[in-house]
Design a protein around this motif. Structure first.
Motif: not given
Length: 148
Positions: A12-13, A18-19, A24-25, A41-43
């Motif tokens: 899961a991490w 990967r997301r 960022r891309d 997921v916050r980040p």
């Protein structure tokens, strides 16, 4: 939120990581960035907010995120729309009044802020440029400065 961190299994991490890389891309498709803006997921949301390719409707959504860091990264994005900036300014005003205004100071000089919003913030005294904004008739935020 209870303050307790959720421990994720490695798989899961890695999916979350990967997301983050997708968010960022700059070449990430707009529809995918819209999905990532709603990620749990916050980040992932943080990087979607910062990505200059993120569509304005997704930035408007992220401006209302519960996480302060995500909202701050929306302010860093030069494509954040005026509607999101106005909402953020109103939220800071409701929360702190005139005693605390770092977001409104950033919004005042944000390239996405409308002239009307900038005029309101200058009139309210939120510009901390020593004499800069006072020397110009607020149209300096548009195409060219004009001395008053």
């Amino acid at each position: 939120m209870t303050g307790k961190r959720e421990v994720r299994e490695r798989a899961a991490w890695m999916r979350g990581y990967r997301r983050v890389l997708e968010a960022r891309d700059r070449r990430c498709p707009p529809d995918r960035l819209r999905e990532l803006a709603r990620d749990e997921v916050r980040p992932v949301r943080l990087w979607a907010a910062r990505n200059p390719s993120t569509p304005t409707d997704a930035l408007d959504f992220l401006a209302r995120d519960a996480d302060d860091n995500v909202r701050f990264n929306v302010l860093l994005n030069p494509h954040t729309p005026d509607s999101a900036l106005r909402w953020l300014a109103d939220q800071e005003d409701e929360r702190y009044g005139s005693r605390h205004a770092p977001d409104r100071q950033r919004i005042l000089h944000h390239p996405g802020a409308s002239v009307e919003l900038r005029d309101e913030l200058v009139a309210a005294g939120f510009c901390d440029c020593p004499g800069w904004c006072a020397r110009f008739n607020h149209s300096h935020f548009g195409s060219s400065p004009k001395l008053t």
